[in-house]
Design an enzyme around this catalytic site. Structure first.
Site, short mmCIF file in Angstrom:
data_model
loop_
_atom_site.label_atom_id
_atom_site.label_comp_id
_atom_site.label_asym_id
_atom_site.label_seq_id
_atom_site.Cartn_x
_atom_site.Cartn_y
_atom_site.Cartn_z
N ASP A 106 0.81 -1.22 0.00
CA ASP A 106 0.00 0.00 0.00
C ASP A 106 0.84 1.26 0.00
OD1 ASP A 106 0.99 -0.28 2.52
OD2 ASP A 106 -0.91 0.06 3.56
N LYS A 157 4.45 1.02 15.81
CA LYS A 157 3.43 1.96 16.29
C LYS A 157 3.76 2.55 17.67
CE LYS A 157 1.05 1.02 12.63
NZ LYS A 157 0.61 -0.29 12.27
N ASP A 215 2.43 6.09 2.22
CA ASP A 215 1.44 5.03 2.47
C ASP A 215 0.09 5.66 2.12
OD1 ASP A 215 -0.67 3.75 3.95
OD2 ASP A 215 0.80 2.79 5.22
#
Ligand code: GDD
Ligand code: MG
Length: 324
Positions: A106, A157, A215
């Site tokens: 992506d 993250k 992204d």
């Protein structure tokens, strides 16, 4: 050379654009999103692309087929159930060479993959990560790198507390099969949370790559990526336009309609007299009525905006109708 491309995610943040169309084949400017990636891989010597699909790839196969003549061949692998980023690669290993590229499917990018491959060989790495500098690494995998390119820490993250610029995992890897020793078959495994941390000080290297990287997972980034392509900030096969306007010859635009700055108008669209389309993408066959105004929006195929209606900062699903 082979590249495994992970395309099994659901693309939920781009709904309703991706309600009926999987993100990898969503049109970006004038071609399916994944075509940019396949072309980029081909330009770095990849001759076979294996698409790791977490779900039935019928639509993907219909659109991308076995690849274009002269470009990499395309093959499809379907997991029995989505296995996560690491599980999907483990599942694909029997189809792959000892050393291969692996990519998140992506991202729109023109980073120098050949440099990553070269540095992987020079360092004798088991896994090499392409890294990209960003202002805010939350939402990505944050990498702490030693001067000699060893990865000292991989933190997927990071919490907002970690804020501040940093080098992130660009989702572009060169991997050895040996990096997957001990990874169980058929289990859901995250390469970012379970495999990379285990390879720290054990063959995991990173290389900062320069160029374009994005992204495209959210509507804002989808729009930004469109302008970056048209305005020539990313190397792609699309011809640039300084006003950032891309109108397909198969669209009908009234003479006194205003299109742009920044607009993509797909085949079969009609824009009526006095209408204004700015900062927006209109996918196939949208109809914009007279004096309607569309700004900063993405319209899925077949959307109809009535005369005098206003559409601002919206993402509209297939065939939605907006009345004045
Ligand atoms: N085949 C398969 N099976 N593919 C999957 C699966 C699965 O179960 N789960 C996710 N993918 C694919 C997605 O389609 C996407 O192309 C890629 O793996 C990464 O998943 P995302 O869900 O988009 O992850 P992310 O964007 O939150 O984070 C990842 O990408 C960042 C860069 O964009 C991580 O790799 C981060 O470390 C990285 O910084
Ligand atoms: Mg992503």
């Amino acid at each position: 050379m082979q590249a495994l491309v992970l395309v099994g995610g659901k693309g939920t943040r781009l709904r309703p654009l991706t309600t009926e169309i999987p993100k990898p084949i969503l049109t970006l400017v004038d071609r399916p999103f994944l075509s940019y990636m396949i072309e980029w891989l081909g330009s770095h010597g990849v001759d076979e692309v294996v698409l790791a699909c977490g779900f039935l790839p019928d639509q993907l196969q219909e659109v991308l087929g076995n690849g274009d003549p002269g470009g990499p061949a395309i093959r499809y692998l379907v997991e029995p159930e989505p296995l996560g980023t690491g599980g999907a690669i483990k599942f694909a290993l029997p189809e792959l060479d000892e050393r291969f590229f692996a990519l998140n499917g992506d991202v729109l990018t023109d980073l120098d993959l050949s440099a990553l491959w070269q540095s992987h060989l020079e360092r004798g790495a088991r896994a090499s990560l392409g890294l990209y500098p960003v202002e805010d690494p939350t939402g990505y995998g944050l990498v702490d790198l030693a001067g000699d390119g060893r990865v000292l820490d991989f933190h997927e993250k990071p919490e907002p507390g970690h804020a501040g610029p940093g080098l992130i995992n660009a989702g572009t890897y060169v991997l050895e099969k040996s990096a997957f020793e001990g990874v169980p078959d058929g289990c859901e495994v995250s390469i970012e949370r379970e495999i990379f941390p285990g390879l720290v000080e054990n063959g995991l290297f990173g290389l900062r790559l320069d160029g374009y990287w994005m992204d495209i997972g959210t509507p804002d980034r989808y729009l930004d990526a469109s302008w970056d392509i048209i305005e020539g900030r990313v190397k792609s096969g699309v011809e640039g336009d300084s006003a950032g306007v891309h109108v397909d010859p198969g669209a009908r635009i009234s003479d006194d309609a205003v299109v742009g700055p920044r607009a993509v108008i797909a085949p079969g669209c009609q824009v009526g007299a006095g209408a204004e389309v700015t900062g927006s993408v209109l996918l196939d066959g949208c109809e914009i009525g007279e004096n309607a105004v569309v700004s900063n929006s993405i319209l899925s195929a077949g959307v109809r905006v009535s005369a005098d209606a206003q559409v601002g900062d919206r993402v509209l699903g297939k065939k939605e109708v907006v009345n004045a």
